[in-house]
Each structure stands twice: as structure tokens, then as C-alpha cells.
Design an enzyme around this catalytic site. Structure first.
Site, PDB file in Angstrom:
ATOM      1  N   ASP A   1      49.722  62.453  37.231  1.00  0.00           N
ATOM      2  CA  ASP A   1      48.577  63.039  36.523  1.00  0.00           C
ATOM      3  C   ASP A   1      47.722  63.771  37.549  1.00  0.00           C
ATOM      4  OD1 ASP A   1      49.260  61.977  34.093  1.00  0.00           O
ATOM      5  OD2 ASP A   1      47.730  60.400  34.097  1.00  0.00           O
TER       6      ASP A   1
ATOM      7  N   GLU B   1      48.285  66.667  26.692  1.00  0.00           N
ATOM      8  CA  GLU B   1      47.855  66.241  28.031  1.00  0.00           C
ATOM      9  C   GLU B   1      48.309  67.279  29.059  1.00  0.00           C
ATOM     10  OE1 GLU B   1      48.860  62.260  29.155  1.00  0.00           O
ATOM     11  OE2 GLU B   1      47.630  61.370  27.561  1.00  0.00           O
TER      12      GLU B   1
ATOM     13  N   HIS C   1      54.245  56.337  32.728  1.00  0.00           N
ATOM     14  CA  HIS C   1      53.788  56.051  34.090  1.00  0.00           C
ATOM     15  C   HIS C   1      54.539  54.851  34.693  1.00  0.00           C
ATOM     16  CE1 HIS C   1      50.443  58.869  34.732  1.00  0.00           C
ATOM     17  NE2 HIS C   1      50.343  58.840  33.416  1.00  0.00           N
TER      18      HIS C   1
ATOM     19  N   LEU D   1      41.394  49.722  17.365  1.00  0.00           N
ATOM     20  CA  LEU D   1      42.827  49.492  17.591  1.00  0.00           C
ATOM     21  C   LEU D   1      43.681  50.613  16.985  1.00  0.00           C
ATOM     22  CD1 LEU D   1      44.900  47.507  18.774  1.00  0.00           C
ATOM     23  CD2 LEU D   1      44.949  46.351  16.558  1.00  0.00           C
TER      24      LEU D   1
END
Ligand SMILES: [Zn+2]
Length: 330
Positions: free
Chosen positions: A195, A243, A188, A173
Site C-alpha cells: 500500500d 483502492e 496483505h 458490522l
């Protein structure tokens, strides 16, 4: 006698060597204490003002504002509209408002040339398909490379919940909370995100890393209104690891300015508040020599009167925090 007087007067005028050294040391110590005291008095307040600076002054020195002679009128915007538009900030602190949204389209249905789409369920805001198609077509013309794939777009809250839970099961977690957006905190959800991945002849989808031919997309996306939303040097601010495949549409002048000034969206949303309507506005010129004027209007309870130009095209976007950003095309 004369000799004695002479010696006596020498005694009075010149102290013996050991007492001169003691006197010299005494005054040196006093001088050191005074200098040190002065240094503490001067440097401590300076240091204190340095640490207090972020609270009292903007983090970034603003690009000089401009005054224009446009004529304005006022349009009334309801407060819930701050959660709408291409400049909304969505992260774990500013969650997405899941308003009813019928403006999503399938990329597959509107696909241009020079790229692939993973399947028909990849959806984005209808307003960003044209800039995306234009970017990918130009990329293909430059490189002849057509294996870039639109792999992921809009995600529902349920979809993000599955991604978060799977990551938590796999990595724990703590790791999931550190690097995966919480349900509601993923960009998103906005539909302004695509992506990319790399398609292989075997039908596989490989990670897109923005290198090789694909470097062109990461270096030029701002000219089409997109930014690499999670850059390598902003992970502490975005809360998301690097990213290179995640492209966020914010609009052309904003993407260009963010790229030039090296601002991530968290920073830009704060930065732009230095240009409220009443003061000077921010001007940005794109690669086609089109100039845009940008200003910020804080949201009021209920409705907000947003000034817009009488005879120029404009776009109003919420920031999903506390106000609206107006973009005028001059
Ligand atoms: Zn993404």
C-alpha cells in the site's frame, strides 16, 4: 332485367363496404396473432439461452491459444502448494493459508531510491523487492517526485483482526463485512502487496489517490508485474471498494494481460483455465519484446504431475483455488 342481372352480379362480386371492413379486421387480427405467436416462439428460447450462457460457456471470449513445439518433462507438486506463489487468489471466499513463511523481508532493508518507507516493519516477499525498486526508481526519474511512501505490506491474521474489529466498531458490522477483508481474506497476508501513501514534511502520511504525478505509477505498474488490485469498475467482483493505493504483484506477463483485457484477479484466475496444458497456451509479449507462455494445470489429490519445459525457464504458482499456473519465458 338486364339491369337487374347486372346489379345482381355486382352484388355477388363486390361485398358491401361494412362487410369488407369486418373481413379485413378479422384477417388482420388472425395475422397479428400468428405474428405474435411466432415472435414468442423465436425470442423466448433465445432469451432463455442468453440467461443460461454463463453456466455453459466461458464468461470471456478467450484470446486464441497457441501451440508450441517445446519439449516437456513432469515435476510432482503437492496439493498444498496451490496456496503458494504470486498468482494466489485471496479474498473472503478463498482465505489465505498461513503456512510457515521465511521469505518475507523488510522493505526498509532493501529500499531503492526515489521513495520512502513508513517504518522498518513493512515487509514483503523477497521476490518482489527488485521489481518494486525498479518501478519506483523509474517513476522518480520521470517525475522527480520522491514523497511516495511504502506504508503497508504483509499483515498477520491478528493484525487484520484488529483492522476489521476497529472498522466494525466505527461503521457497524454490516459495513465492515462489506468493505473490509475478513481475517484470512486480506491480500496483505500474502506478502505480495504494497500500500502506498504520501509522505509530508511534517511527517504525516496522506492518502495516495493515484492522481497528479502518481498517475504514472497506476498507469505503468503492470510493466513491473503489479496491478491496481481493486479497480473502480470491479468492486462488485472483488468485494472491496476502489483502492488506488493497493498494488498487488502477480508477475509481469499476467499484470500486462490483466490490464490489457481489464480483468481483475478473480476474473483472471477463471479466464486462465481456458488454457489447460493439453490444449493451446496463452502467449503474452511484454514491452521489452520478451514472450511468455502461460497454461493451467488442475490440482489432483496428493501430488500433481505439472508439465514444465525441458530447456526454458519457468515459474509455477498456485491459484489458491484448484490448481497451478505455469509461466514459461520463451
Ligand atoms: Zn492494501
Amino acid at each position: 332485367m338486364q339491369h337487374y342481372r347486372y346489379r345482381g352480379s355486382r352484388k355477388q362480386r363486390y361485398a358491401p363496404p361494412h362487410s369488407r371492413i369486418i373481413t379485413w379486421i378479422f384477417f388482420s387480427v388472425i395475422a397479428c396473432i400468428v405474428v405474435a405467436g411466432l415472435a414468442v416462439c423465436l425470442i423466448y428460447p433465445w432469451k432463455a439461452s442468453q440467461t443460461q450462457e454463463p453456466e455453459t460457456t466461458p464468461v470471456f471470449a478467450p484470446v486464441p491459444a497457441v501451440q508450441t513445439s517445446l519439449e516437456y518433462r513432469t515435476v510432482q507438486y503437492p496439493r498444498d502448494q496451490i496456496a503458494r506463489g504470486p498468482l494466489i487468489l485471496v479474498n473472503n471466499e478463498h482465505l489465505c493459508e498461513f503456512l510457515e513463511d521465511s521469505s518475507l523481508i523488510s522493505v526498509y532493508d532493501k529500499k531503492g531510491t526515489g521513495y520512502k518507507v513508513s517504518d522498518t516493519t513493512v515487509k514483503i516477499q523477497a521476490s518482489i523487492i527488485d521489481p518494486f525498486n525498479e518501478m519506483m526508481e523509474t517513476f522518480y526519474q520521470f517525475t522527480g517526485y520522491s514523497d511516495v511512501m511504502a506504508a503497508s505490506g504483509y499483515r498477520s491474521k491478528e493484525h487484520q483482526t484488529r483492522i476489521f474489529n476497529n472498522n466494525a466498531l466505527e461503521n457497524g458490522l454490516t459495513q465492515a463485512e462489506k468493505w473490509i477483508a475478513r481475517p484470512g481474506g486480506s491480500e496483505h497476508h500474502t506478502g505480495y502487496v504494497i500500500d502506498l501513501s504520501i509522505y509530508t514534511e511534517q511527517g504525516l502520511s496522506l492518502d495516495y489517490d493515484g492522481t497528479g504525478e502518481c498517475r504514472w505509477i497506476n498507469a505503468n505498474c503492470q510493466e513491473y508485474g503489479f496491478v491496481v488490485r481493486y479497480p473502480q469498475d470491479k468492486t462488485e467482483l472483488t468485494g472491496i471498494d476502489y483502492e488506488p493505493w493497493h498494488f498487488r504483484y502477480v508477475g509481469k506477463p499476467h499484470a500486462i494481460f490483466m490490464t490489457e483485457q481489464n480483468l481483475c484477479l478473480e476474473e483472471y484466475i477463471e479466464y486462465i483455465k481456458q488454457y489447460p496444458f493439453e490444449k493451446g497456451h496463452l502467449q503474452v509479449t511484454d514491452g521489452d519484446d520478451v514472450t511468455y507462455e502461460i497454461y493451467y494445470v488442475p490440482a489432483q489429490d496428493g501430488f500433481t504431475g505439472v508439465p514444465v519445459p525441458k530447456d526454458k525457464s519457468y515459474e509455477i504458482s498456485g491459484n489458491n483455488v484448484d490448481g497451478f499456473i505455469v509461466t514459461v519465458t520463451l
